[in-house]
Design an enzyme around this catalytic site. Structure first.
Site, mmCIF file in Angstrom:
data_model
loop_
_atom_site.group_PDB
_atom_site.id
_atom_site.type_symbol
_atom_site.label_atom_id
_atom_site.label_comp_id
_atom_site.label_asym_id
_atom_site.label_seq_id
_atom_site.Cartn_x
_atom_site.Cartn_y
_atom_site.Cartn_z
ATOM 1 N N LYS A 1 26.997 50.114 42.131
ATOM 2 C CA LYS A 1 26.914 48.681 42.422
ATOM 3 C C LYS A 1 27.941 48.357 43.505
ATOM 4 O O LYS A 1 29.142 48.313 43.245
ATOM 5 C CB LYS A 1 27.222 47.833 41.192
ATOM 6 N N GLU B 1 40.625 52.609 40.432
ATOM 7 C CA GLU B 1 41.439 52.620 41.656
ATOM 8 C C GLU B 1 41.654 51.171 42.055
ATOM 9 O O GLU B 1 40.735 50.516 42.541
ATOM 10 C CB GLU B 1 40.705 53.366 42.787
ATOM 11 N N CYS C 1 43.724 49.647 50.434
ATOM 12 C CA CYS C 1 44.441 49.560 49.153
ATOM 13 C C CYS C 1 45.808 50.202 49.259
ATOM 14 O O CYS C 1 46.795 49.647 48.784
ATOM 15 C CB CYS C 1 43.623 50.214 48.060
ATOM 16 N N GLU D 1 49.870 41.396 46.922
ATOM 17 C CA GLU D 1 49.130 42.198 47.899
ATOM 18 C C GLU D 1 48.418 41.276 48.884
ATOM 19 O O GLU D 1 47.493 40.568 48.494
ATOM 20 C CB GLU D 1 48.107 43.072 47.156
HETATM 21 P P1 NAD Z 1 37.010 42.906 43.307
HETATM 22 O O1 NAD Z 1 37.704 43.542 42.171
HETATM 23 O O2 NAD Z 1 36.846 41.452 43.315
HETATM 24 O O3 NAD Z 1 35.519 43.486 43.426
HETATM 25 C C1 NAD Z 1 35.260 44.881 43.446
HETATM 26 C C2 NAD Z 1 33.931 45.156 42.774
HETATM 27 O O4 NAD Z 1 34.025 44.852 41.386
HETATM 28 C C3 NAD Z 1 32.771 44.326 43.301
HETATM 29 O O5 NAD Z 1 31.631 45.150 43.318
HETATM 30 C C4 NAD Z 1 32.657 43.206 42.270
HETATM 31 O O6 NAD Z 1 31.371 42.645 42.201
HETATM 32 C C5 NAD Z 1 33.004 43.952 40.992
HETATM 33 N N1 NAD Z 1 33.582 43.130 39.934
HETATM 34 C C6 NAD Z 1 34.362 42.020 40.045
HETATM 35 N N2 NAD Z 1 34.759 41.587 38.838
HETATM 36 C C7 NAD Z 1 34.230 42.466 37.931
HETATM 37 C C8 NAD Z 1 34.305 42.578 36.517
HETATM 38 N N3 NAD Z 1 34.990 41.720 35.783
HETATM 39 N N4 NAD Z 1 33.668 43.598 35.921
HETATM 40 C C9 NAD Z 1 32.980 44.517 36.643
HETATM 41 N N5 NAD Z 1 32.877 44.453 37.987
HETATM 42 C C10 NAD Z 1 33.490 43.444 38.626
HETATM 43 O O7 NAD Z 1 37.779 43.495 44.563
HETATM 44 P P2 NAD Z 1 37.520 43.227 46.105
HETATM 45 O O8 NAD Z 1 38.030 41.866 46.410
HETATM 46 O O9 NAD Z 1 36.110 43.594 46.423
HETATM 47 O O10 NAD Z 1 38.462 44.350 46.776
HETATM 48 C C11 NAD Z 1 39.782 44.159 47.110
HETATM 49 C C12 NAD Z 1 40.706 44.855 46.141
HETATM 50 O O11 NAD Z 1 40.320 46.208 45.943
HETATM 51 C C13 NAD Z 1 42.130 44.912 46.603
HETATM 52 O O12 NAD Z 1 42.996 44.585 45.540
HETATM 53 C C14 NAD Z 1 42.353 46.362 46.987
HETATM 54 O O13 NAD Z 1 43.671 46.821 46.959
HETATM 55 C C15 NAD Z 1 41.466 47.064 46.023
HETATM 56 N N6 NAD Z 1 41.082 48.383 46.507
HETATM 57 C C16 NAD Z 1 41.616 49.481 45.895
HETATM 58 C C17 NAD Z 1 41.314 50.747 46.365
HETATM 59 C C18 NAD Z 1 41.877 51.982 45.712
HETATM 60 O O14 NAD Z 1 41.354 53.060 45.911
HETATM 61 N N7 NAD Z 1 42.924 51.889 44.927
HETATM 62 C C19 NAD Z 1 40.454 50.902 47.452
HETATM 63 C C20 NAD Z 1 39.927 49.759 48.039
HETATM 64 C C21 NAD Z 1 40.254 48.494 47.550
#
Ligand code: NAD
Length: 451
Positions: free
Chosen positions: A151, A224, A258, A355
């Site tokens: 997803k 992650e 990230c 962040e």
């Molecule tokens: P987000 O957590 O809002 O969304 C990520 C994904 O999770 C999306 O597909 C979203 O639809 C889904 N999602 C959101 N809430 C959910 C829930 N309660 N249950 C299941 N799925 C859910 O994050 P974002 O805004 O898309 O990305 C930015 C963040 O991601 C930043 O904090 C960044 O540091 C982190 N990130 C981490 C890594 C890593 O490898 N550690 C890599 C890239 C981004």
């Protein structure tokens, strides 16, 4: 349907299905059916099918890169680089043996430890590296014998859907499925009784919700999450030689990495030289539409993130920050945020504590090394960190005291598929990449024979 916005133009360029629970149920049935034959293929067969998939995706890399640029904003050459890097990871995962460990084989007993697939995997990804994050989940899942349902973020679903379409031409039905949808779909995947593991990349907030949501079914998890990576510059550096690496450590992918450098600690007496050197690099950076030639950095991916980044800068200025460099951005629409270098604040300011995930870097000064290590460690997030020095021994001694999943020396970040990558504290659970990351898609299965 979900409208998908091009962040460089702010216009809708695609619509994708908004899958609901009934679509998820259908996908899970297909995946569970596929699991039976996919897991029973031997490792070498699965590896060779994954390599066929790599070749097929590589043959379509220009189309995929363009889609990534349209939905994510990054320059198209960087999008192609991201996909190629993901494909090289898959090639590596498909080259590793997963041996059976024999603990005893004597006249009394045979004891073997096998690695069995976990079942059906749900992969949930963020919007900063849509295809790279998906490939990092697809590769290990498939190689170890698990079907996967991916997803993507509702903000960047298009390239991943196209990847799923291409995969149907190579993989048996049900082995890889892509469902586009919002956070609710992610929650439904987390709770679904037919999914055995969730591998997630995204925010800390969603990671915590997934951990709670996975409790009732006790799913396996790889999380992650976010980072607030510190960089500590020691007083023996050659400023000119590290300036470009420091700059891009913070600003790659428009600061939306990230494990990007998010707060930079420099010795007080070196601060002017480092600030000037970073501004020199920043002056040469062209911000614009990722489809245009000569562009180094695209827009922030979405309006909410743009507002968040701008809010951090405005708040810092209200608290007395000195924005000593603010780059240029194109006129007209698009979530183009200028490269912003900030000084004159302390660690209590939200721009430092949280962040920012955008092209803004706070530069902070220190005098005492133990004190700066404590400041670097004073965070719930601990994904990456870096130490910069001309003296490797000195740097590694400092690095040993910094709390993070990875501490780099004289680079930030640097990820390769044979090295485990993951966060500690609230930056995540488990690792991706490397044989350790691949084995997270397996359960131990012990065979114990009495002779
Ligand atoms: P987000 O957590 O809002 O969304 C990520 C994904 O999770 C999306 O597909 C979203 O639809 C889904 N999602 C959101 N809430 C959910 C829930 N309660 N249950 C299941 N799925 C859910 O994050 P974002 O805004 O898309 O990305 C930015 C963040 O991601 C930043 O904090 C960044 O540091 C982190 N990130 C981490 C890594 C890593 O490898 N550690 C890599 C890239 C981004």
């Amino acid at each position: 349907m979900i409208p998908v916005i091009n962040p460089a133009t702010e216009s809708v360029f695609a619509e994708v299905p908004n899958a609901g629970v009934e679509h998820l149920d259908t996908a899970v049935i297909a995946a569970r059916r596929a699991a039976r034959h996919w897991s029973s293929k031997d490792l070498a067969t699965r590896q060779s099918i994954v390599l066929e998939l790599v070749d097929h995706v590589r043959a379509n890399i220009s189309e995929l890169a363009r889609l990534v640029t349209l939905e994510q904003g990054k320059p198209v050459a960087k999008a192609a680089g991201e996909i190629e890097s993901g494909l090289r990871s898959l090639e590596r995962y498909a080259s590793w043996d997963i041996p059976i460990e024999v603990i005893r084989d004597n006249s009394d007993e045979l004891i073997e430890v096998h690695r069995a697939p976990v079942g059906v995997v749900g992969g949930i990804t963020a919007w900063n590296y849509p295809l790279l994050l998906a490939l990092w989940k697809i590769g290990p899942a498939l190689v170890t014998g698990n079907p996967i349902i991916v997803k993507p973020s509702p903000l960047t679903p298009v390239a991943t859907l196209r990847l799923g379409e291409l995969a149907q031409e190579i993989l048996p039905p049900g082995v890889l499925q892509v469902l586009s949808g919002g956070d609710d779909l992610g929650r439904a995947m987390t709770a679904h009784t037919g999914i055995d593991k969730i591998t997630f990349t995204g925010s800390e907030r969603a990671g915590k919700s997934i951990m709670a949501g996975a409790g009732p079914t006790l799913k396996r998890l790889t999380l992650e999450l976010g980072g607030n990576d510190p960089g500590i510059v020691l007083d023996d550096v050659d400023v000119e030689s590290i300036a470009a690496d420091l700059y891009w450590g913070a600003m790659s992918n428009c600061g939306q990495v990230c494990a990007g450098l998010k707060r930079l600690y420099v010795p007080g007496h070196l601060a002017p030289a480092i600030e000037e050197a970073l501004a020199e690099v920043a002056k040469g950076v062209k911000v614009g539409n990722g489809l245009d030639d000569g562009v180094d950095m695209g827009p922030v991916q979405n309006a909410a993130q743009f507002a968040k980044v701008r809010g951090y800068v405005d708040d810092a200025v209200d608290r007395g920050a000195d924005v000593y460099f603010c780059g240029e951005v194109p006129e007209g629409p698009g979530y183009f945020h200028p490269v912003t270098l900030v000084r004159g604040i302390d660690d209590t300011v939200p721009l430092v504590r949280e962040e920012q995930f955008g092209p803004v870097l706070p530069i902070l000064t220190y005098t005492d090394i133990d004190d700066v290590i404590a400041r670097a460690n004073n965070s719930d997030l601990a994904l990456g960190a870096s130490v910069w020095s001309s003296d490797e021994q000195r740097a590694t001694k400092v690095a040993a005291q910094v709390e993070a999943g990875t501490v780099w020396v004289n680079q930030h970040p640097m990820l390769t598929s044979d090295v485990p990558f993951g966060g500690i504290k609230q930056s995540g659970l488990g690792v991706e990449q490397s044989i350790h990351g691949v084995l997270e898609y397996t359960n131990y299965r012990v065979l114990r024979v009495k002779r």
